[in-house]
Design a protein around this motif. Structure first.
Motif, PDB file in Angstrom:
ATOM      1  N   TYR A  82       0.789  -1.219   0.000  1.00 15.00           N
ATOM      2  CA  TYR A  82       0.000   0.000   0.000  1.00 15.00           C
ATOM      3  C   TYR A  82       0.831   1.284   0.000  1.00 15.00           C
ATOM      4  O   TYR A  82       0.406   2.283  -0.566  1.00 15.00           O
ATOM      5  CB  TYR A  82      -0.981   0.002   1.174  1.00 15.00           C
ATOM      6  CG  TYR A  82      -2.006  -1.098   1.033  1.00 15.00           C
ATOM      7  CD1 TYR A  82      -2.932  -1.075  -0.009  1.00 15.00           C
ATOM      8  CD2 TYR A  82      -2.032  -2.177   1.897  1.00 15.00           C
ATOM      9  CE1 TYR A  82      -3.863  -2.089  -0.167  1.00 15.00           C
ATOM     10  CE2 TYR A  82      -2.957  -3.190   1.752  1.00 15.00           C
ATOM     11  CZ  TYR A  82      -3.867  -3.139   0.716  1.00 15.00           C
ATOM     12  OH  TYR A  82      -4.787  -4.145   0.558  1.00 15.00           O
ATOM     13  N   LEU A  83       1.985   1.283   0.613  1.00 12.27           N
ATOM     14  CA  LEU A  83       2.794   2.500   0.636  1.00 12.27           C
ATOM     15  C   LEU A  83       3.728   2.579  -0.569  1.00 12.27           C
ATOM     16  O   LEU A  83       4.002   3.658  -1.080  1.00 12.27           O
ATOM     17  CB  LEU A  83       3.583   2.602   1.948  1.00 12.27           C
ATOM     18  CG  LEU A  83       2.735   2.576   3.230  1.00 12.27           C
ATOM     19  CD1 LEU A  83       3.616   2.693   4.455  1.00 12.27           C
ATOM     20  CD2 LEU A  83       1.673   3.670   3.204  1.00 12.27           C
ATOM     21  N   GLU A  84       4.227   1.416  -1.015  1.00 18.26           N
ATOM     22  CA  GLU A  84       5.104   1.387  -2.184  1.00 18.26           C
ATOM     23  C   GLU A  84       4.350   1.022  -3.454  1.00 18.26           C
ATOM     24  O   GLU A  84       4.937   1.024  -4.528  1.00 18.26           O
ATOM     25  CB  GLU A  84       6.246   0.387  -1.951  1.00 18.26           C
ATOM     26  CG  GLU A  84       7.133   0.731  -0.781  1.00 18.26           C
ATOM     27  CD  GLU A  84       8.145  -0.364  -0.480  1.00 18.26           C
ATOM     28  OE1 GLU A  84       8.442  -1.189  -1.374  1.00 18.26           O
ATOM     29  OE2 GLU A  84       8.643  -0.395   0.662  1.00 18.26           O
ATOM     30  N   ASP A  85       3.071   0.668  -3.326  1.00 18.48           N
ATOM     31  CA  ASP A  85       2.203   0.310  -4.452  1.00 18.48           C
ATOM     32  C   ASP A  85       2.771  -0.831  -5.292  1.00 18.48           C
ATOM     33  O   ASP A  85       2.797  -0.779  -6.507  1.00 18.48           O
ATOM     34  CB  ASP A  85       1.920   1.532  -5.323  1.00 18.48           C
ATOM     35  CG  ASP A  85       0.682   1.341  -6.186  1.00 18.48           C
ATOM     36  OD1 ASP A  85      -0.218   0.577  -5.773  1.00 18.48           O
ATOM     37  OD2 ASP A  85       0.619   1.934  -7.277  1.00 18.48           O
ATOM     38  N   ARG A  86       3.251  -1.864  -4.597  1.00 16.01           N
ATOM     39  CA  ARG A  86       3.819  -3.019  -5.295  1.00 16.01           C
ATOM     40  C   ARG A  86       2.778  -4.105  -5.425  1.00 16.01           C
ATOM     41  O   ARG A  86       1.888  -4.243  -4.602  1.00 16.01           O
ATOM     42  CB  ARG A  86       5.034  -3.547  -4.509  1.00 16.01           C
ATOM     43  CG  ARG A  86       6.018  -2.433  -4.204  1.00 16.01           C
ATOM     44  CD  ARG A  86       7.438  -2.596  -4.572  1.00 16.01           C
ATOM     45  NE  ARG A  86       7.954  -3.872  -4.850  1.00 16.01           N
ATOM     46  CZ  ARG A  86       8.907  -4.469  -4.135  1.00 16.01           C
ATOM     47  NH1 ARG A  86       9.398  -3.889  -3.073  1.00 16.01           N
ATOM     48  NH2 ARG A  86       9.375  -5.639  -4.512  1.00 16.01           N
ATOM     49  N   ARG A  87       2.896  -4.901  -6.468  1.00 15.74           N
ATOM     50  CA  ARG A  87       1.958  -6.000  -6.722  1.00 15.74           C
ATOM     51  C   ARG A  87       2.272  -7.172  -5.796  1.00 15.74           C
ATOM     52  O   ARG A  87       3.416  -7.379  -5.394  1.00 15.74           O
ATOM     53  CB  ARG A  87       2.063  -6.433  -8.172  1.00 15.74           C
ATOM     54  CG  ARG A  87       1.680  -5.313  -9.130  1.00 15.74           C
ATOM     55  CD  ARG A  87       1.848  -5.794 -10.525  1.00 15.74           C
ATOM     56  NE  ARG A  87       0.820  -6.771 -10.817  1.00 15.74           N
ATOM     57  CZ  ARG A  87      -0.204  -6.549 -11.628  1.00 15.74           C
ATOM     58  NH1 ARG A  87      -0.299  -5.418 -12.252  1.00 15.74           N
ATOM     59  NH2 ARG A  87      -1.108  -7.487 -11.835  1.00 15.74           N
TER      60      ARG A  87
END
Length: 155
Positions: A117-122
């Protein structure tokens, strides 16, 4: 417990293709479609529950459709939020959630929630980097979000 797991594995083998095609049609992205189907099965595994055999296909297709609709709704909300005048990084609530994740959330939930959620990684990227299964990522995300909700609900 093993009966439920083997039943879910059988459901996965039987219905994955149709669920994947449904998710692809709704989301328009193969990776997101795989994630959507995986999340449905991760839910079944974490709940240790499987639908009745006669209704399994219908239940699974409805579950993946609903998950995809939630993803699409999230996309819309995220797009609207990103257009707002106050960037997320400067929002007081966002900053408070960020601080909670970094300082108070238990591991390994904090790492997975932060990466997603903070780094927007899959989820797939997180699983590869941490050397864990994608289903484990989803389980930790679910528990992490629940922990955040509970923390802010009691305030």
């Amino acid at each position: 417990m093993n009966d439920v797991k083997s039943n879910i594995e059988q459901l996965f083998r039987q219905h994955y293709r149709r669920m994947f095609l449904t998710a692809c049609a709704l989301l328009g992205d193969d990776e997101e479609a795989r994630d959507a189907v995986s999340e449905v099965f991760a839910y079944l595994l974490s709940a240790q529950w499987s639908p009745e055999e006669q209704r399994a296909e219908a239940w699974l297709l409805v579950a993946v459709r609903n998950h995809c609709l939630n993803v699409l709704k999230h996309r819309k909300v995220a797009a609207e939020y990103s257009r707002s005048s106050l960037p997320a990084s400067r929002s007081p609530l966002y900053a408070e959630i960020e601080r909670y994740i970094a300082e108070e959330m238990t591991e390994p939930l904090a790492t997975v929630v932060s990466m997603r959620y903070l780094e927007d990684r899959r989820a797939e990227d997180i699983a590869k980097q941490l050397g864990i299964k994608r289903a484990t990522v989803y389980q930790r995300l679910q528990r992490g979000v629940e922990q955040i909700r509970n923390h802010f609900k009691t305030r």
